[in-house]
Design a protein around this motif. Structure first.
Motif, PDB file in Angstrom:
ATOM      1  N   PHE A  73       6.481 -19.203  58.132  1.00  0.00           N
ATOM      2  CA  PHE A  73       7.940 -19.429  58.400  1.00  0.00           C
ATOM      3  C   PHE A  73       8.416 -20.403  59.436  1.00  0.00           C
ATOM      4  CE2 PHE A  73       7.937 -15.275  56.285  1.00  0.00           C
ATOM      5  CZ  PHE A  73       8.498 -15.508  55.043  1.00  0.00           C
ATOM      6  N   GLU A  74       9.531 -21.196  59.178  1.00  0.00           N
ATOM      7  CA  GLU A  74       9.618 -22.518  60.180  1.00  0.00           C
ATOM      8  C   GLU A  74      10.194 -21.579  61.476  1.00  0.00           C
ATOM      9  OE1 GLU A  74      11.805 -26.465  59.339  1.00  0.00           O
ATOM     10  OE2 GLU A  74      13.112 -24.834  59.041  1.00  0.00           O
ATOM     11  N   LYS A  75      11.065 -20.647  61.114  1.00  0.00           N
ATOM     12  CA  LYS A  75      11.685 -19.933  62.467  1.00  0.00           C
ATOM     13  C   LYS A  75      11.015 -18.631  62.675  1.00  0.00           C
ATOM     14  CE  LYS A  75      16.022 -22.451  61.758  1.00  0.00           C
ATOM     15  NZ  LYS A  75      17.308 -22.209  61.224  1.00  0.00           N
ATOM     16  N   ALA A  76      10.655 -17.906  61.800  1.00  0.00           N
ATOM     17  CA  ALA A  76      10.130 -16.667  61.957  1.00  0.00           C
ATOM     18  C   ALA A  76       8.673 -16.516  62.461  1.00  0.00           C
ATOM     19  CB  ALA A  76      10.501 -15.575  60.745  1.00  0.00           C
ATOM     20  N   GLY A  77       8.078 -17.787  62.083  1.00  0.00           N
ATOM     21  CA  GLY A  77       6.652 -17.566  62.480  1.00  0.00           C
ATOM     22  C   GLY A  77       5.771 -17.169  61.292  1.00  0.00           C
ATOM     23  N   ARG A  78       4.662 -16.580  61.831  1.00  0.00           N
ATOM     24  CA  ARG A  78       3.493 -16.049  60.818  1.00  0.00           C
ATOM     25  C   ARG A  78       3.821 -14.397  60.629  1.00  0.00           C
ATOM     26  NH1 ARG A  78      -0.512 -19.640  60.462  1.00  0.00           N
ATOM     27  NH2 ARG A  78      -2.134 -18.110  60.134  1.00  0.00           N
ATOM     28  N   ILE A  79       3.778 -14.180  59.473  1.00  0.00           N
ATOM     29  CA  ILE A  79       4.155 -12.558  58.917  1.00  0.00           C
ATOM     30  C   ILE A  79       3.127 -12.252  58.165  1.00  0.00           C
ATOM     31  CG2 ILE A  79       5.559 -10.909  58.193  1.00  0.00           C
ATOM     32  CD1 ILE A  79       7.793 -12.615  58.953  1.00  0.00           C
ATOM     33  N   GLU A  80       2.106 -11.387  58.576  1.00  0.00           N
ATOM     34  CA  GLU A  80       0.854 -10.818  57.775  1.00  0.00           C
ATOM     35  C   GLU A  80       1.516 -10.089  56.420  1.00  0.00           C
ATOM     36  OE1 GLU A  80      -2.200  -9.067  59.573  1.00  0.00           O
ATOM     37  OE2 GLU A  80      -2.305 -10.503  61.286  1.00  0.00           O
ATOM     38  N   VAL A  81       0.990 -10.185  55.193  1.00  0.00           N
ATOM     39  CA  VAL A  81       1.617  -9.414  54.392  1.00  0.00           C
ATOM     40  C   VAL A  81       0.248  -9.160  53.156  1.00  0.00           C
ATOM     41  CG1 VAL A  81       3.766 -10.489  54.099  1.00  0.00           C
ATOM     42  CG2 VAL A  81       1.996 -11.419  52.751  1.00  0.00           C
ATOM     43  N   THR A  82       0.441  -8.198  52.298  1.00  0.00           N
ATOM     44  CA  THR A  82      -0.380  -7.850  51.275  1.00  0.00           C
ATOM     45  C   THR A  82       0.298  -7.961  49.901  1.00  0.00           C
ATOM     46  OG1 THR A  82      -1.371  -6.345  52.894  1.00  0.00           O
ATOM     47  CG2 THR A  82      -1.994  -6.151  50.405  1.00  0.00           C
ATOM     48  N   PHE A  83      -0.455  -8.964  49.091  1.00  0.00           N
ATOM     49  CA  PHE A  83       0.349  -8.714  47.686  1.00  0.00           C
ATOM     50  C   PHE A  83      -0.312  -7.894  46.838  1.00  0.00           C
ATOM     51  CE2 PHE A  83       1.016 -13.256  49.360  1.00  0.00           C
ATOM     52  CZ  PHE A  83       2.551 -13.470  48.958  1.00  0.00           C
ATOM     53  N   LYS A  84       0.425  -7.250  45.984  1.00  0.00           N
ATOM     54  CA  LYS A  84      -0.201  -6.237  45.007  1.00  0.00           C
ATOM     55  C   LYS A  84      -0.239  -6.772  43.632  1.00  0.00           C
ATOM     56  CE  LYS A  84      -0.531  -1.685  43.608  1.00  0.00           C
ATOM     57  NZ  LYS A  84      -0.276  -0.226  43.641  1.00  0.00           N
ATOM     58  N   VAL A  85      -1.564  -7.071  43.165  1.00  0.00           N
ATOM     59  CA  VAL A  85      -1.827  -7.614  41.721  1.00  0.00           C
ATOM     60  C   VAL A  85      -1.107  -6.898  40.838  1.00  0.00           C
ATOM     61  CG1 VAL A  85      -3.316  -8.693  40.152  1.00  0.00           C
ATOM     62  CG2 VAL A  85      -3.720  -8.945  42.527  1.00  0.00           C
ATOM     63  N   GLU A  86      -0.411  -7.169  39.940  1.00  0.00           N
ATOM     64  CA  GLU A  86       0.450  -6.641  38.823  1.00  0.00           C
ATOM     65  C   GLU A  86       0.090  -7.213  37.401  1.00  0.00           C
ATOM     66  OE1 GLU A  86       4.530  -6.669  39.587  1.00  0.00           O
ATOM     67  OE2 GLU A  86       4.437  -5.359  41.286  1.00  0.00           O
ATOM     68  N   GLU A  87       0.185  -6.263  36.363  1.00  0.00           N
ATOM     69  CA  GLU A  87       0.185  -7.220  34.881  1.00  0.00           C
ATOM     70  C   GLU A  87       0.863  -8.393  34.893  1.00  0.00           C
ATOM     71  OE1 GLU A  87      -1.567  -6.216  32.297  1.00  0.00           O
ATOM     72  OE2 GLU A  87      -2.617  -4.817  33.133  1.00  0.00           O
ATOM     73  N   ARG A  88       0.285  -9.248  34.276  1.00  0.00           N
ATOM     74  CA  ARG A  88       0.902 -10.582  34.082  1.00  0.00           C
ATOM     75  C   ARG A  88       2.351 -10.304  33.246  1.00  0.00           C
ATOM     76  NH1 ARG A  88      -1.563 -16.183  31.331  1.00  0.00           N
ATOM     77  NH2 ARG A  88      -3.058 -15.558  32.927  1.00  0.00           N
TER      78      ARG A  88
END
Length: 101
Positions: A73-88
């Motif tokens: 993010f421009e202001k919030a910086g770097r944030i680690e996340v995990t995406f969960k793969v779902e059915e298309r």
């Protein structure tokens, strides 16, 4: 704030795009300035044809997989996340009927 990029060790690169239909033809345009996040509003990737494209992922993902990433993010910086793969979803963005988003 503004989402400038998404990074992931699970793909060669991640690109932020917006699908735009002009004269009946869908085209992807890079979000070179990032994705605006107005104060007090909820913004979803998928709104207005926006999406993140994982280019050359390290494997073919299946529902239930978890994909690590970092939102930049421009202001919030770097944030680690995990995406969960779902059915298309059957409601794909224009021009994306032949590949995953």
């Amino acid at each position: 704030d503004r989402l400038l990029a998404i990074e992931s060790s699970a793909a060669e690169k991640v690109e932020l795009h917006q699908s735009v239909v002009t004269d009946g033809i869908a085209r992807m345009q890079p979000l070179t300035g990032g994705l605006a996040l107005p104060a007090g509003q909820i913004v979803w990737l998928g709104d207005n044809g926006t999406h993140a494209m994982f280019v050359q992922p390290d494997r073919q993902y299946v529902p239930g997989d978890e994909v690590p990433a970092v939102l930049v993010f421009e202001k919030a910086g770097r944030i680690e996340v995990t995406f969960k793969v779902e059915e298309r979803s059957t409601d794909l963005a224009p021009g994306h009927g032949d590949h995953a988003q």
